[in-house]
Write a protein that holds these residues in place. Structure first.
Motif, PDB file in Angstrom:
ATOM      1  N   ASP A   1      32.666  11.840  43.096  1.00  0.00           N
ATOM      2  CA  ASP A   1      31.207  11.817  43.032  1.00  0.00           C
ATOM      3  C   ASP A   1      30.728  10.601  42.237  1.00  0.00           C
ATOM      4  O   ASP A   1      31.398  10.122  41.341  1.00  0.00           O
ATOM      5  CB  ASP A   1      30.697  13.093  42.349  1.00  0.00           C
ATOM      6  CG  ASP A   1      31.068  14.340  43.129  1.00  0.00           C
ATOM      7  OD1 ASP A   1      30.422  14.609  44.146  1.00  0.00           O
ATOM      8  OD2 ASP A   1      32.021  15.033  42.710  1.00  0.00           O
TER       9      ASP A   1
ATOM     10  N   TRP B   1      24.587  17.137  38.018  1.00  0.00           N
ATOM     11  CA  TRP B   1      25.373  18.362  37.769  1.00  0.00           C
ATOM     12  C   TRP B   1      25.301  18.738  36.295  1.00  0.00           C
ATOM     13  O   TRP B   1      25.092  19.894  35.940  1.00  0.00           O
ATOM     14  CB  TRP B   1      26.831  18.139  38.205  1.00  0.00           C
ATOM     15  CG  TRP B   1      27.656  19.378  38.189  1.00  0.00           C
ATOM     16  CD1 TRP B   1      27.217  20.653  38.407  1.00  0.00           C
ATOM     17  CD2 TRP B   1      29.070  19.465  37.952  1.00  0.00           C
ATOM     18  NE1 TRP B   1      28.285  21.539  38.320  1.00  0.00           N
ATOM     19  CE2 TRP B   1      29.418  20.836  38.049  1.00  0.00           C
ATOM     20  CE3 TRP B   1      30.050  18.522  37.696  1.00  0.00           C
ATOM     21  CZ2 TRP B   1      30.727  21.275  37.872  1.00  0.00           C
ATOM     22  CZ3 TRP B   1      31.354  18.968  37.530  1.00  0.00           C
ATOM     23  CH2 TRP B   1      31.683  20.331  37.615  1.00  0.00           C
TER      24      TRP B   1
ATOM     25  N   GLU C   1      23.031  22.010  35.869  1.00  0.00           N
ATOM     26  CA  GLU C   1      23.857  23.223  35.888  1.00  0.00           C
ATOM     27  C   GLU C   1      24.703  23.365  34.623  1.00  0.00           C
ATOM     28  O   GLU C   1      24.584  24.356  33.900  1.00  0.00           O
ATOM     29  CB  GLU C   1      24.767  23.265  37.131  1.00  0.00           C
ATOM     30  CG  GLU C   1      25.509  24.605  37.214  1.00  0.00           C
ATOM     31  CD  GLU C   1      26.260  24.829  38.510  1.00  0.00           C
ATOM     32  OE1 GLU C   1      26.207  25.948  39.032  1.00  0.00           O
ATOM     33  OE2 GLU C   1      26.918  23.873  39.010  1.00  0.00           O
TER      34      GLU C   1
ATOM     35  N   VAL D   1      38.878  14.013  48.764  1.00  0.00           N
ATOM     36  CA  VAL D   1      38.548  14.412  47.389  1.00  0.00           C
ATOM     37  C   VAL D   1      39.829  14.501  46.562  1.00  0.00           C
ATOM     38  O   VAL D   1      40.933  14.519  47.096  1.00  0.00           O
ATOM     39  CB  VAL D   1      37.797  15.777  47.330  1.00  0.00           C
ATOM     40  CG1 VAL D   1      36.479  15.682  48.077  1.00  0.00           C
ATOM     41  CG2 VAL D   1      38.667  16.907  47.873  1.00  0.00           C
ATOM     42  N   GLU D   2      39.640  14.590  45.236  1.00  0.00           N
ATOM     43  CA  GLU D   2      40.790  14.708  44.348  1.00  0.00           C
ATOM     44  C   GLU D   2      41.225  16.176  44.263  1.00  0.00           C
ATOM     45  O   GLU D   2      40.383  17.080  44.250  1.00  0.00           O
ATOM     46  CB  GLU D   2      40.434  14.243  42.923  1.00  0.00           C
ATOM     47  CG  GLU D   2      39.439  13.106  42.848  1.00  0.00           C
ATOM     48  CD  GLU D   2      40.067  11.726  42.801  1.00  0.00           C
ATOM     49  OE1 GLU D   2      41.124  11.542  43.423  1.00  0.00           O
ATOM     50  OE2 GLU D   2      39.472  10.848  42.165  1.00  0.00           O
ATOM     51  N   ASN D   3      42.528  16.391  44.201  1.00  0.00           N
ATOM     52  CA  ASN D   3      43.030  17.728  43.870  1.00  0.00           C
ATOM     53  C   ASN D   3      42.839  17.965  42.376  1.00  0.00           C
ATOM     54  O   ASN D   3      42.442  17.077  41.631  1.00  0.00           O
ATOM     55  CB  ASN D   3      44.505  17.848  44.271  1.00  0.00           C
ATOM     56  CG  ASN D   3      44.674  17.908  45.775  1.00  0.00           C
ATOM     57  OD1 ASN D   3      44.049  18.739  46.439  1.00  0.00           O
ATOM     58  ND2 ASN D   3      45.484  17.018  46.321  1.00  0.00           N
TER      59      ASN D   3
ATOM     60  N   ARG E   1      41.949  26.231  36.782  1.00  0.00           N
ATOM     61  CA  ARG E   1      42.966  26.063  35.743  1.00  0.00           C
ATOM     62  C   ARG E   1      42.751  27.005  34.569  1.00  0.00           C
ATOM     63  O   ARG E   1      41.739  27.688  34.479  1.00  0.00           O
ATOM     64  CB  ARG E   1      42.924  24.616  35.242  1.00  0.00           C
ATOM     65  CG  ARG E   1      43.328  23.651  36.325  1.00  0.00           C
ATOM     66  CD  ARG E   1      43.000  22.244  35.926  1.00  0.00           C
ATOM     67  NE  ARG E   1      41.737  21.833  36.497  1.00  0.00           N
ATOM     68  CZ  ARG E   1      41.498  20.641  37.019  1.00  0.00           C
ATOM     69  NH1 ARG E   1      42.447  19.745  37.049  1.00  0.00           N
ATOM     70  NH2 ARG E   1      40.324  20.325  37.525  1.00  0.00           N
TER      71      ARG E   1
ATOM     72  N   TYR F   1      39.048  16.697  39.637  1.00  0.00           N
ATOM     73  CA  TYR F   1      38.568  17.912  40.311  1.00  0.00           C
ATOM     74  C   TYR F   1      37.909  17.511  41.628  1.00  0.00           C
ATOM     75  O   TYR F   1      37.468  16.371  41.781  1.00  0.00           O
ATOM     76  CB  TYR F   1      37.618  18.697  39.405  1.00  0.00           C
ATOM     77  CG  TYR F   1      36.393  17.936  39.001  1.00  0.00           C
ATOM     78  CD1 TYR F   1      36.422  17.060  37.917  1.00  0.00           C
ATOM     79  CD2 TYR F   1      35.207  18.061  39.702  1.00  0.00           C
ATOM     80  CE1 TYR F   1      35.313  16.342  37.548  1.00  0.00           C
ATOM     81  CE2 TYR F   1      34.078  17.355  39.338  1.00  0.00           C
ATOM     82  CZ  TYR F   1      34.135  16.488  38.267  1.00  0.00           C
ATOM     83  OH  TYR F   1      33.037  15.758  37.908  1.00  0.00           O
ATOM     84  N   PRO F   2      37.848  18.440  42.586  1.00  0.00           N
ATOM     85  CA  PRO F   2      37.412  18.065  43.937  1.00  0.00           C
ATOM     86  C   PRO F   2      35.966  17.605  44.035  1.00  0.00           C
ATOM     87  O   PRO F   2      35.660  16.732  44.838  1.00  0.00           O
ATOM     88  CB  PRO F   2      37.624  19.340  44.760  1.00  0.00           C
ATOM     89  CG  PRO F   2      38.625  20.129  43.989  1.00  0.00           C
ATOM     90  CD  PRO F   2      38.362  19.817  42.539  1.00  0.00           C
ATOM     91  N   GLY F   3      35.081  18.201  43.250  1.00  0.00           N
ATOM     92  CA  GLY F   3      33.705  17.762  43.414  1.00  0.00           C
ATOM     93  C   GLY F   3      32.756  18.404  42.431  1.00  0.00           C
ATOM     94  O   GLY F   3      32.987  19.522  41.964  1.00  0.00           O
ATOM     95  N   ASP F   4      31.683  17.685  42.125  1.00  0.00           N
ATOM     96  CA  ASP F   4      30.636  18.245  41.285  1.00  0.00           C
ATOM     97  C   ASP F   4      30.065  19.494  41.955  1.00  0.00           C
ATOM     98  O   ASP F   4      30.117  19.632  43.180  1.00  0.00           O
ATOM     99  CB  ASP F   4      29.518  17.220  41.087  1.00  0.00           C
ATOM    100  CG  ASP F   4      29.964  16.071  40.181  1.00  0.00           C
ATOM    101  OD1 ASP F   4      31.004  16.209  39.525  1.00  0.00           O
ATOM    102  OD2 ASP F   4      29.256  15.053  40.151  1.00  0.00           O
ATOM    103  N   PHE F   5      29.515  20.373  41.169  1.00  0.00           N
ATOM    104  CA  PHE F   5      28.928  21.636  41.626  1.00  0.00           C
ATOM    105  C   PHE F   5      29.986  22.591  42.191  1.00  0.00           C
ATOM    106  O   PHE F   5      29.684  23.490  42.960  1.00  0.00           O
ATOM    107  CB  PHE F   5      27.788  21.406  42.637  1.00  0.00           C
ATOM    108  CG  PHE F   5      26.633  20.662  42.035  1.00  0.00           C
ATOM    109  CD1 PHE F   5      25.698  21.322  41.255  1.00  0.00           C
ATOM    110  CD2 PHE F   5      26.480  19.297  42.226  1.00  0.00           C
ATOM    111  CE1 PHE F   5      24.638  20.634  40.671  1.00  0.00           C
ATOM    112  CE2 PHE F   5      25.423  18.597  41.654  1.00  0.00           C
ATOM    113  CZ  PHE F   5      24.501  19.271  40.873  1.00  0.00           C
ATOM    114  N   THR F   6      31.261  22.337  41.837  1.00  0.00           N
ATOM    115  CA  THR F   6      32.303  23.336  42.088  1.00  0.00           C
ATOM    116  C   THR F   6      32.848  23.749  40.727  1.00  0.00           C
ATOM    117  O   THR F   6      32.474  23.174  39.713  1.00  0.00           O
ATOM    118  CB  THR F   6      33.471  22.770  42.932  1.00  0.00           C
ATOM    119  OG1 THR F   6      34.251  21.880  42.107  1.00  0.00           O
ATOM    120  CG2 THR F   6      32.972  22.037  44.142  1.00  0.00           C
TER     121      THR F   6
END
Lengths: 132, 84
Positions: A4, A12, A16, A50-52, A76, B77-82
């Motif tokens: 992102d 974000w 949030e 995307v990243e793992n 995690r 991590y795969p993405g924001d808002f997750t």
């Protein structure tokens, strides 16, 4: 770090995360558009773009001491990461003279590897220490 | 720790690895090189990088090697808002 942009990171955090954590994220939220850094660390998934969930513990010399990589659906356990950092810090402070056996946490006994310990671990370390 | 704050703009900043040769278009990366590059091992140096970042209200850059002398947790991590 995720693919992102920093602008999405801000949204974000502001809309949030700051509602869950007072003051928002205290550390830098890194952007890896294109996944160049993630590729170098072996965590970038080209199919999904995307990243793992990769987590790397890097010591003060810039050396990777441990890592964990999970596929996206499973989250995690932050406590385990903190425990590992505490263990690596103890080992480093002892200049390698102490080791932390399975299940170690702060305050628990450590091992002093050497000829005298061979065949004697069973006397000081019990299996029920491994997983509680 | 903190590098210079970046000016707000329309460009979407990107970062990348530090000290890695950039292959020219005439010399495509071979599969072996790709595999080598993705090799991460415990006990070996972490690949250095510079990345754009959002930190406490500001857009900035973060360079891994600026943090030598401290313990660092690098978290993907795969993405924001997750969830993380």
């Amino acid at each position: 770090m995720s693919v992102d942009s920093v602008f999405v990171h801000k949204m974000w955090n502001d809309h949030e995360i700051s509602k869950m954590v007072k003051g928002g994220v205290p550390y830098p939220m890194l952007s890896d558009g294109g996944g160049k850094v993630g590729t170098a660390y072996g965590v970038y998934g080209e199919d999904a773009g995307v990243e793992n969930r990769g987590r790397f513990i890097i010591d003060p010399d810039g050396v990777i001491q441990g890592y964990e990589v999970l596929t996206p659906p499973v989250g995690r356990h932050v406590g385990e990461t903190l425990r590992q950092i505490q263990a690596f810090q103890l080992v480093r402070a002892s200049k390698g003279t102490e080791a932390t056996p399975s299940g170690w946490k702060p305050g628990r006994m450590t091992l002093k590897p050497g000829p005298d310990l061979v065949g004697k671990v069973w006397e000081v370390w019990k299996t029920d220490m491994a997983a509680d | 720790m903190m590098a210079e704050e970046l000016k707000a703009g329309c460009a979407r900043p990107t970062g990348g690895l530090v000290g890695q040769p950039v292959p020219s278009p005439s010399e495509p990366i071979s599969t072996t090189q790709k595999e080598e590059r993705a090799m991460i091992q415990v006990g070996k140096p972490a690949p250095d990088f510079v990345s754009p970042a959002y930190h406490k209200g500001a857009f900035t850059n973060v360079k891994l090697s600026d943090h030598l002398g401290k313990w660092v947790v690098l978290c993907f991590y795969p993405g924001d808002f997750t969830f993380v």
